[in-house]
Design a protein around this motif. Structure first.
Motif, PDB file in Angstrom:
ATOM      1  N   GLN A  45     -14.141 -33.241 -15.044  1.00  0.00           N
ATOM      2  CA  GLN A  45     -13.095 -33.784 -14.169  1.00  0.00           C
ATOM      3  C   GLN A  45     -12.973 -32.925 -12.917  1.00  0.00           C
ATOM      4  N   ARG A  46     -14.130 -32.674 -12.313  1.00  0.00           N
ATOM      5  CA  ARG A  46     -14.126 -31.944 -11.034  1.00  0.00           C
ATOM      6  C   ARG A  46     -15.365 -32.309 -10.216  1.00  0.00           C
ATOM      7  N   LEU A  47     -15.312 -31.922  -8.928  1.00  0.00           N
ATOM      8  CA  LEU A  47     -16.424 -32.204  -8.004  1.00  0.00           C
ATOM      9  C   LEU A  47     -17.663 -31.413  -8.399  1.00  0.00           C
ATOM     10  N   PRO A  48     -18.856 -31.957  -8.143  1.00  0.00           N
ATOM     11  CA  PRO A  48     -20.030 -31.100  -8.237  1.00  0.00           C
ATOM     12  C   PRO A  48     -19.827 -29.958  -7.231  1.00  0.00           C
ATOM     13  N   PRO A  49     -20.082 -28.698  -7.616  1.00  0.00           N
ATOM     14  CA  PRO A  49     -19.777 -27.568  -6.732  1.00  0.00           C
ATOM     15  C   PRO A  49     -20.439 -27.677  -5.353  1.00  0.00           C
ATOM     16  N   SER A  50     -21.545 -28.401  -5.244  1.00  0.00           N
ATOM     17  CA  SER A  50     -22.226 -28.504  -3.950  1.00  0.00           C
ATOM     18  C   SER A  50     -21.508 -29.434  -2.965  1.00  0.00           C
ATOM     19  N   THR A  51     -20.445 -30.129  -3.413  1.00  0.00           N
ATOM     20  CA  THR A  51     -19.797 -31.113  -2.541  1.00  0.00           C
ATOM     21  C   THR A  51     -18.887 -30.449  -1.514  1.00  0.00           C
TER      22      THR A  51
ATOM     23  N   ILE B 244     -22.256 -44.608 -13.400  1.00  0.00           N
ATOM     24  CA  ILE B 244     -21.717 -44.170 -12.102  1.00  0.00           C
ATOM     25  C   ILE B 244     -20.221 -43.915 -12.237  1.00  0.00           C
ATOM     26  N   VAL B 245     -19.750 -42.857 -11.607  1.00  0.00           N
ATOM     27  CA  VAL B 245     -18.302 -42.673 -11.442  1.00  0.00           C
ATOM     28  C   VAL B 245     -18.041 -42.389  -9.958  1.00  0.00           C
ATOM     29  N   TYR B 246     -16.855 -42.752  -9.526  1.00  0.00           N
ATOM     30  CA  TYR B 246     -16.412 -42.485  -8.163  1.00  0.00           C
ATOM     31  C   TYR B 246     -15.346 -41.390  -8.191  1.00  0.00           C
ATOM     32  N   TYR B 247     -15.083 -40.780  -7.060  1.00  0.00           N
ATOM     33  CA  TYR B 247     -14.003 -39.800  -6.974  1.00  0.00           C
ATOM     34  C   TYR B 247     -13.712 -39.493  -5.516  1.00  0.00           C
ATOM     35  N   TYR B 248     -12.576 -38.836  -5.304  1.00  0.00           N
ATOM     36  CA  TYR B 248     -12.202 -38.414  -3.949  1.00  0.00           C
ATOM     37  C   TYR B 248     -11.246 -37.251  -4.087  1.00  0.00           C
ATOM     38  N   VAL B 249     -11.008 -36.553  -2.980  1.00  0.00           N
ATOM     39  CA  VAL B 249      -9.916 -35.570  -2.981  1.00  0.00           C
ATOM     40  C   VAL B 249      -8.843 -36.062  -2.019  1.00  0.00           C
ATOM     41  N   ASP B 250      -7.584 -35.787  -2.359  1.00  0.00           N
ATOM     42  CA  ASP B 250      -6.495 -36.236  -1.493  1.00  0.00           C
ATOM     43  C   ASP B 250      -6.218 -35.179  -0.412  1.00  0.00           C
TER      44      ASP B 250
ATOM     45  N   VAL C  49      -6.587 -32.269  -3.954  1.00  0.00           N
ATOM     46  CA  VAL C  49      -6.583 -32.508  -5.398  1.00  0.00           C
ATOM     47  C   VAL C  49      -7.640 -33.559  -5.726  1.00  0.00           C
ATOM     48  N   PHE C  50      -8.430 -33.273  -6.750  1.00  0.00           N
ATOM     49  CA  PHE C  50      -9.516 -34.148  -7.163  1.00  0.00           C
ATOM     50  C   PHE C  50      -8.972 -35.360  -7.931  1.00  0.00           C
ATOM     51  N   HIS C  51      -9.492 -36.555  -7.638  1.00  0.00           N
ATOM     52  CA  HIS C  51      -9.111 -37.765  -8.391  1.00  0.00           C
ATOM     53  C   HIS C  51     -10.365 -38.472  -8.846  1.00  0.00           C
ATOM     54  N   LEU C  52     -10.446 -38.718 -10.138  1.00  0.00           N
ATOM     55  CA  LEU C  52     -11.618 -39.397 -10.713  1.00  0.00           C
ATOM     56  C   LEU C  52     -11.364 -40.899 -10.803  1.00  0.00           C
ATOM     57  N   LEU C  53     -12.354 -41.682 -10.376  1.00  0.00           N
ATOM     58  CA  LEU C  53     -12.307 -43.134 -10.517  1.00  0.00           C
ATOM     59  C   LEU C  53     -13.452 -43.487 -11.467  1.00  0.00           C
TER      60      LEU C  53
ATOM     61  N   GLN D  24      -6.018 -46.074  -2.509  1.00  0.00           N
ATOM     62  CA  GLN D  24      -5.365 -47.355  -2.837  1.00  0.00           C
ATOM     63  C   GLN D  24      -5.905 -47.918  -4.149  1.00  0.00           C
ATOM     64  N   TRP D  25      -7.217 -47.774  -4.327  1.00  0.00           N
ATOM     65  CA  TRP D  25      -7.835 -48.205  -5.594  1.00  0.00           C
ATOM     66  C   TRP D  25      -7.206 -47.410  -6.750  1.00  0.00           C
ATOM     67  N   ASP D  26      -7.140 -46.110  -6.568  1.00  0.00           N
ATOM     68  CA  ASP D  26      -6.631 -45.219  -7.603  1.00  0.00           C
ATOM     69  C   ASP D  26      -5.184 -45.543  -7.972  1.00  0.00           C
ATOM     70  N   ALA D  27      -4.436 -46.066  -6.989  1.00  0.00           N
ATOM     71  CA  ALA D  27      -3.003 -46.287  -7.199  1.00  0.00           C
ATOM     72  C   ALA D  27      -2.704 -47.462  -8.134  1.00  0.00           C
TER      73      ALA D  27
END
Ligand code: 16G
Ligand code: ZN
Length: 530
Positions: free
Chosen positions: A261-267, A285-291, A295-299, A441-444
């Motif tokens: 539940q975190r970013l690949p360190p190279s990101t 496949i999984v998606y994710y973003y940081v706000d 803070v990391f958010h997994l989709l 918005q997707w995450d919400a």
């Protein structure tokens, strides 16, 4: 077929002493140096299966997906691109465990006669592999088996697992009224991209950065990108070094991101930008973003399933098609919030045991079955009747026409043979573009309950028997009651224990209202095991 040809070829691939093999959830998977005899014998099984199916093409994929670089694996693909029918897994297991070359031949001929396989049917097999260092030697073992049986075979080289599933289905449906496409990688890219370009016409979705786990998904994504209409999306490819074997799935990839539940360190993550990670053979496949607060958010697969299901339901309604039965299939790992969200959408949701074949099978019950594992493996199936209704429906307005055109294109964009990270990537991009949604918005749509996955090494994982789609234990006796007692002490909590189908461990999952409760519950349940 000559006995001498088979036993002589088999002699080059002796079974390692003291090993017992089992065709599991994802075929055979283990350290690559133990696999040559297994792969050789899987080649024999593929030939037999093809002949049993009257010369249908069977696929053999050599991959260990998200496992470390030293592992490899092998699995069969059935004629319509599905996983091998489960009743045949045991035949793979018995061939793999045959102690001598003569025993291999005897099991083969016994199966041949048990299944009344006709002697004059020629076997047809296609195969491919991922980018591991051990793959070429295993491909050679496979080819030796196919040649010993005079099989008509084609090597597709390094491909993603879903690409091989696609090719198998295309070959077996060619010339029928349900032909699936051109049985080549060029045909695969053409099919996906033409549907994508149609769905994206006039839309632009900015940049998505894709971590390819340093696996076969990297080069294949690079082959796909030039087919995507310019201005639609900009795909930034990262972690696509397939030359340095040790980098595969290391500190990157879908499994790393989902498990940690975190970013690949190279990101170098930019707030609110979209990121996705594939696994080593590009079927997850999984998606994710940081706000804005970093803070990391997994989709994850659950978020993809809910996104796809709600989009398709809306399109079906907007097309004016009624009595259309769409359902979502999940496993016990699906976050409880996702299940509640699907129920709120008014859609049926069912739970099956872990493993694609179970989800896939359950999804076939619907006009449209959306199935995803939380780990990001999944796809959408349309029944033949649903496809017929979609293609023959007459729209009553331009709005219905436009929704119907999109719906048709979606059925082409989605790889209906198996979960496909490249197809799912395009699917998510299309939906986000249509909804004009940011990842936030997707995450919400719903908030995941905090959760924790642990693994426990136990004396005997076979002592753990589950029921109710792996959500409850029936053995060891009394253990479930103790888990229930723990769960009742936490808020919105759920926990289950299941034996792994791919590793010699037992998995413990817990979710609860807060992170500390989920962690504590997982630890306490784990402490009950021995
Ligand atoms: C296999 C399954 C995957 C599942 C995983 C669970 C296929 C193609 N793959 O990799 O879907 O999530 O096993 O592993 O079915 P586990 O039994 O070790 O938890
Ligand atoms: Zn995989």
């Amino acid at each position: 077929m000559s006995k001498d040809a088979v036993t002589a070829a088999s002699a080059a691939y002796p079974k390692p002493a003291g090993q017992t093999f089992q065709y599991g959830t994802a075929g055979f998977r283990m350290k690559a140096d133990l696999l040559p005899s297994v792969v050789f014998r899987v080649g024999l099984l593929a030939a037999l299966r093809s002949r049993y199916r009257n010369g249908d093409v069977i696929g053999v994929m050599i991959t260990a997906s998200h496992n470390p670089p030293a592992d490899n694996g092998v699995k069969l693909i059935d004629p319509l691109g599905e996983m091998l029918e489960s009743s045949w897994e045991a035949h793979g297991t018995s061939l793999a465990n045959a102690p001598t070359d003569d025993a291999v031949f005897d099991i083969y001929t016994k199966l041949e006669s048990d299944f009344a396989v006709k002697p004059d049917v020629k076997a047809r097999v296609v195969y491919g592999c991922d980018t591991r260092e051990s793959s070429p030697a295993l491909v050679k073992a496979l080819k030796d088996a196919l040649d010993a049986l005079n099989v008509d075979s084609t090597d597709f080289g390094a491909v993603t697992t879903p690409q091989l599933h696609y090719v198998v289905r295309c070959l077996n449906t060619a010339g029928t009224d349900h032909a699936y496409g051109e049985p080549t990688l060029a045909g695969y890219y053409a099919k996906l991209s033409s549907a994508f370009n149609q769905l994206m016409a006039g839309r632009s979705n900015g940049t998505v950065t894709v971590d390819c786990a340093n696996g076969v998904g990297g080069p294949k994504l690079r082959e796909l990108i030039p087919h995507l209409a310019s201005g639609t999306i900009d795909v930034a490819v990262t972690n696509d070094d397939t030359e340095t074997f040790s980098k595969l799935n290391s500190q990157c990839g879908a499994d790393y991101v989902k498990t940690n539940q975190r970013l690949p360190p190279s990101t170098n993550a930019q707030p609110l930008a979209r990121y996705a990670s594939l696994d080593g053979d590009a079927d997850r496949i999984v998606y994710y973003y940081v706000d804005h607060s970093n803070v990391f958010h997994l989709l994850d697969g659950d978020k993809i399933a809910t996104l796809a299901a709600s989009f398709i339901v809306d399109l079906v309604r907007a097309s004016g098609i009624d009595n259309f039965n769409l359902g979502v299939v999940q496993t016990a790992y699906a976050n409880g919030s996702s299940t509640r969200y699907i129920e709120k959408l008014g859609l049926p949701v069912v739970c099956t045991p872990t493993g694609v074949k179970h989800l896939h099978h359950a999804a076939l019950a619907y006009d449209c079955g959306v199935y995803f594992e939380a780990n990001g493996h999944g796809t959408v199936l349309f029944s033949p009747e649903a496809l017929r209704r979609i293609s023959t429906h007459s729209p009553n307005s331009p709005a219905e026409q436009s929704a119907l055109t999109s719906l048709k294109a979606l059925t082409e964009l989605i790889n209906q043979t198996v979960g496909d990270a490249l197809s799912d990537l395009l699917l998510v991009e299309v939906i986000l573009a249509h909804k004009a949604w940011s990842p936030a918005q997707w995450d919400a749509c719903y908030t995941d309950l905090p959760n924790r996955l642990e693994k426990a090494e136990v004396k005997d994982r076979n002592a753990y028997k589950t029921t109710d789609a792996e959500r409850r234990l029936v053995e060891p006796e009394g253990l479930q009651a103790r888990i229930d007692a723990l769960v009742s002490k936490y808020h919105e909590a759920r926990s289950f224990v299941r034996p792994s189908g791919t590793e010699n461990v037992v998995r413990v999952y817990a979710e609860a209202a807060t992170k500390s409760e989920a962690d504590e519950l997982a630890a306490k349940v784990k402490a009950l095991l021995d």
